[in-house]
Design an enzyme around this catalytic site. Structure first.
Site, PDB file in Angstrom:
ATOM      1  N   LYS A 118      32.841   0.671 -10.043  1.00  0.00           N
ATOM      2  CA  LYS A 118      31.715   0.890  -9.132  1.00  0.00           C
ATOM      3  C   LYS A 118      31.684  -0.263  -8.143  1.00  0.00           C
ATOM      4  O   LYS A 118      32.196  -1.350  -8.435  1.00  0.00           O
ATOM      5  CB  LYS A 118      30.385   0.947  -9.908  1.00  0.00           C
ATOM      6  CG  LYS A 118      29.326   1.757  -9.201  1.00  0.00           C
ATOM      7  CD  LYS A 118      29.509   3.253  -9.448  1.00  0.00           C
ATOM      8  CE  LYS A 118      28.476   4.077  -8.723  1.00  0.00           C
ATOM      9  NZ  LYS A 118      28.528   5.494  -9.169  1.00  0.00           N
TER      10      LYS A 118
HETATM   11  P1  NAD Z   1      21.479   9.473  -1.903  1.00  0.00           P
HETATM   12  O1  NAD Z   1      21.421   8.170  -1.213  1.00  0.00           O
HETATM   13  O2  NAD Z   1      22.164  10.610  -1.218  1.00  0.00           O
HETATM   14  O3  NAD Z   1      20.005   9.974  -2.281  1.00  0.00           O
HETATM   15  C1  NAD Z   1      19.098   9.218  -3.026  1.00  0.00           C
HETATM   16  C2  NAD Z   1      17.754   9.931  -2.949  1.00  0.00           C
HETATM   17  O4  NAD Z   1      16.847   9.304  -3.833  1.00  0.00           O
HETATM   18  C3  NAD Z   1      17.121   9.907  -1.569  1.00  0.00           C
HETATM   19  O5  NAD Z   1      16.514  11.161  -1.309  1.00  0.00           O
HETATM   20  C4  NAD Z   1      16.033   8.837  -1.692  1.00  0.00           C
HETATM   21  O6  NAD Z   1      14.974   9.038  -0.790  1.00  0.00           O
HETATM   22  C5  NAD Z   1      15.623   9.064  -3.119  1.00  0.00           C
HETATM   23  N1  NAD Z   1      14.935   7.968  -3.774  1.00  0.00           N
HETATM   24  C6  NAD Z   1      15.236   6.652  -3.776  1.00  0.00           C
HETATM   25  N2  NAD Z   1      14.349   5.983  -4.523  1.00  0.00           N
HETATM   26  C7  NAD Z   1      13.489   6.895  -5.014  1.00  0.00           C
HETATM   27  C8  NAD Z   1      12.347   6.846  -5.858  1.00  0.00           C
HETATM   28  N3  NAD Z   1      11.921   5.681  -6.340  1.00  0.00           N
HETATM   29  N4  NAD Z   1      11.713   7.997  -6.161  1.00  0.00           N
HETATM   30  C9  NAD Z   1      12.148   9.175  -5.669  1.00  0.00           C
HETATM   31  N5  NAD Z   1      13.211   9.289  -4.886  1.00  0.00           N
HETATM   32  C10 NAD Z   1      13.857   8.162  -4.554  1.00  0.00           C
HETATM   33  O7  NAD Z   1      22.141   9.192  -3.334  1.00  0.00           O
HETATM   34  P2  NAD Z   1      22.912  10.232  -4.267  1.00  0.00           P
HETATM   35  O8  NAD Z   1      24.354  10.163  -3.923  1.00  0.00           O
HETATM   36  O9  NAD Z   1      22.205  11.522  -4.278  1.00  0.00           O
HETATM   37  O10 NAD Z   1      22.766   9.507  -5.677  1.00  0.00           O
HETATM   38  C11 NAD Z   1      21.606   9.675  -6.503  1.00  0.00           C
HETATM   39  C12 NAD Z   1      21.954   9.313  -7.926  1.00  0.00           C
HETATM   40  O11 NAD Z   1      23.033  10.149  -8.374  1.00  0.00           O
HETATM   41  C13 NAD Z   1      22.447   7.887  -8.158  1.00  0.00           C
HETATM   42  O12 NAD Z   1      22.057   7.474  -9.446  1.00  0.00           O
HETATM   43  C14 NAD Z   1      23.961   8.032  -8.106  1.00  0.00           C
HETATM   44  O13 NAD Z   1      24.632   6.984  -8.784  1.00  0.00           O
HETATM   45  C15 NAD Z   1      24.118   9.353  -8.825  1.00  0.00           C
HETATM   46  N6  NAD Z   1      25.377  10.066  -8.575  1.00  0.00           N
HETATM   47  C16 NAD Z   1      25.779  10.378  -7.310  1.00  0.00           C
HETATM   48  C17 NAD Z   1      26.959  11.102  -7.142  1.00  0.00           C
HETATM   49  C18 NAD Z   1      27.429  11.563  -5.781  1.00  0.00           C
HETATM   50  O14 NAD Z   1      28.392  12.333  -5.736  1.00  0.00           O
HETATM   51  N7  NAD Z   1      26.798  11.183  -4.695  1.00  0.00           N
HETATM   52  C19 NAD Z   1      27.734  11.444  -8.249  1.00  0.00           C
HETATM   53  C20 NAD Z   1      27.286  11.106  -9.520  1.00  0.00           C
HETATM   54  C21 NAD Z   1      26.098  10.416  -9.669  1.00  0.00           C
END
Ligand code: NAD
Length: 428
Positions: A118
């Site tokens: 990561k």
């Molecule tokens: P992103 O940046 O696209 O979206 C994050 C979202 O969370 C945004 O809508 C933001 O406004 C919201 N957010 C932030 N803090 C918040 C809070 N306190 N309460 C409510 N909403 C809040 O990120 P993402 O890629 O969707 O990643 C989200 C999670 O999924 C992370 O834990 C990431 O590690 C995990 N993840 C992502 C992927 C991927 O393919 N992008 C894959 C596996 C896991």
């Protein structure tokens, strides 16, 4: 002789919600149940490499700012290190270490030939101009270029990073080498070797396991109400695809707040509102809730898809959903896990629930290496097969050991990495 007082052993309650401690605790539980040889357990409960960089970026006003970033490789026994890059003001080395360990188990659970890594930079990209973001990304890519590469370590998008950021990383590494290296990152735009189906892969995986979990628990999606925390790549696609699969999406949130409608939200209208306003808050056909209230809303399924440590000892007792599907990494602390289990709430753990993203990243890497690209239907079919196989193996282990699905998933994953380590032997 002075009497030595016993070393205080922290109870789970006293362990702070440090993601790295939580990740190690989860691993320890699995290592214990697997009866893992202590030396091997000692290897697997630490990260292999942690790399900290501090680098200057020229800001638009001509000033220089120094940023701190990390790239951590937890384990590379089963293949190149794999894991996203996060831009967030709260990034810390411990957070990145935890996320890298979870990547190792996730790749092993879905049985793709990657280890775990990561990366992250301490920055709020909302405070940067587009040019500043590009310069920061390119300089960070250059700083970590001694680690990353198609055969060694392959980044992908995570919180606040996207296809454009991946394109800048791919271009920076390619320019430094003098030729194009598409397979150095995944989650790229299609024009430069990205894969069909990658942008929606994590949410699609969440939906596949949601349907599998409902079948297992005897829940009918048509009468199942869902709340999704976070409306980014993972949350928005999960909500849309679960809606298409027949679930009723009642609650949504982003960093600004939450919306709730017990009758269900029209996802097309919410998406249109979000595109216009850059937030879902203020959506007219819903009640406004706080982020905390959304987690405790009256729904059947809760999908945390934002950040870690959202369901903790402080609020787990008030969660009303009977099924939690962890779209985010590490949203539930071990203390909360114990509370949810005692309440009969089932948790589909992050290392399975959000593994769709890395699975299609694996497909993207394979396609880049072959320079031969697949159609979306083929990708989604392969994804479904892999997610359902991992779901079945997780459930089998948890039934055999009378333990949670999280522990069942860890038993499958940790055993695969431990077996690979044992077969390879310890160098030299
Ligand atoms: P992103 O940046 O696209 O979206 C994050 C979202 O969370 C945004 O809508 C933001 O406004 C919201 N957010 C932030 N803090 C918040 C809070 N306190 N309460 C409510 N909403 C809040 O990120 P993402 O890629 O969707 O990643 C989200 C999670 O999924 C992370 O834990 C990431 O590690 C995990 N993840 C992502 C992927 C991927 O393919 N992008 C894959 C596996 C896991």
């Amino acid at each position: 002789m002075a009497k030595t007082s016993p070393i205080p052993v922290p109870t789970v309650h006293e362990v702070p919600d440090n993601p790295w401690h939580n990740a190690q605790l989860q691993f320890d539980n699995a290592a214990h149940l697997l009866n893992l040889e202590p030396g091997l357990a000692a290897v697997l409960r630490e990260v292999k490499r942690e790399f900290t960089v501090r680098f200057p970026v020229k800001m638009d006003d001509g000033s220089l700012r120094v940023f701190e970033g990390y790239r951590v490789q937890h384990n590379v026994t089963r293949g190149p290190a794999k894991g996203g890059i996060r831009f967030h003001p709260n990034v810390s080395l411990d957070e990145v270490k935890a996320l890298s360990m979870w990547m190792t188990w996730k790749c092993a659970l879905v049985n793709i030939p990657f280890g775990g890594a990561k990366g992250g930079v301490i920055v709020d990209p909302a405070n940067l101009s587009h040019h500043e973001l590009e310069r920061l990304t390119r300089r960070f890519a250059s700083e970590i270029s001694i680690l990353i590469g198609p055969e060694s370590d392959i980044p992908a998008p995570d919180v606040n990073t996207n296809g454009e950021v991946m394109a800048w990383i791919m271009d920076t590494v390619s320019m430094e080498k003098g030729y194009s290296i598409p397979a150095v990152v995944t989650g790229k735009p299609l024009d430069i070797g990205g894969s069909e189906g990658r942008p929606s892969a994590t949410g699609r995986g969440v939906t596949i396991v949601a349907l599998a979990a409902c079948r297992k628990l005897g829940m009918d999606p048509k009468s199942t109400r869902v709340a999704v925390q976070g409306f980014g790549n993972v949350g928005s696609v999960s909500a849309q695809l679960m809606h298409e699969a027949g679930f009723t999406i009642c609650g949504l949130s982003d960093v600004y707040g939450a919306i709730f409608n017990p009758e269900g939200l029209d996802m097309d209208e919410v998406m249109a509102f979000q595109r216009e306003h850059r937030t879902i808050t203020g959506f007219p056909k819903a009640t406004a809730l706080s982020n905390e209230e959304l987690l405790e809303a009256d729904v059947d399924i809760l999908v945390p898809a934002a950040l870690e440590n959202q369901i903790t000892g402080a609020n787990a007792g008030r969660i009303r959903a009977r099924l939690v599907i962890e779209g985010a990494n590490g949203p539930t602390t071990p203390e909360a896990d114990a509370i949810l289990e005692s309440k009969g709430v089932t948790v589909v753990p992050d290392i399975l629930a959000n593994a769709g993203g890395v699975t299609v990243s694996y497909f993207e890497w394979v396609q880049d290496l072959q320079s031969l690209f697949w159609e979306e239907g083929e990708i989604n079919k392969r994804l479904e097969k892999i997610m359902e196989r991992a779901f079945t193996q997780m459930v089998l282990q948890s039934e055999e050991h009378h333990c949670s699905w999280r522990l069942g998933a860890y038993l499958v994953a940790v055993k695969r990495v431990a077996d690979a380590t044992a077969v390879r032997g310890i160098y030299p």
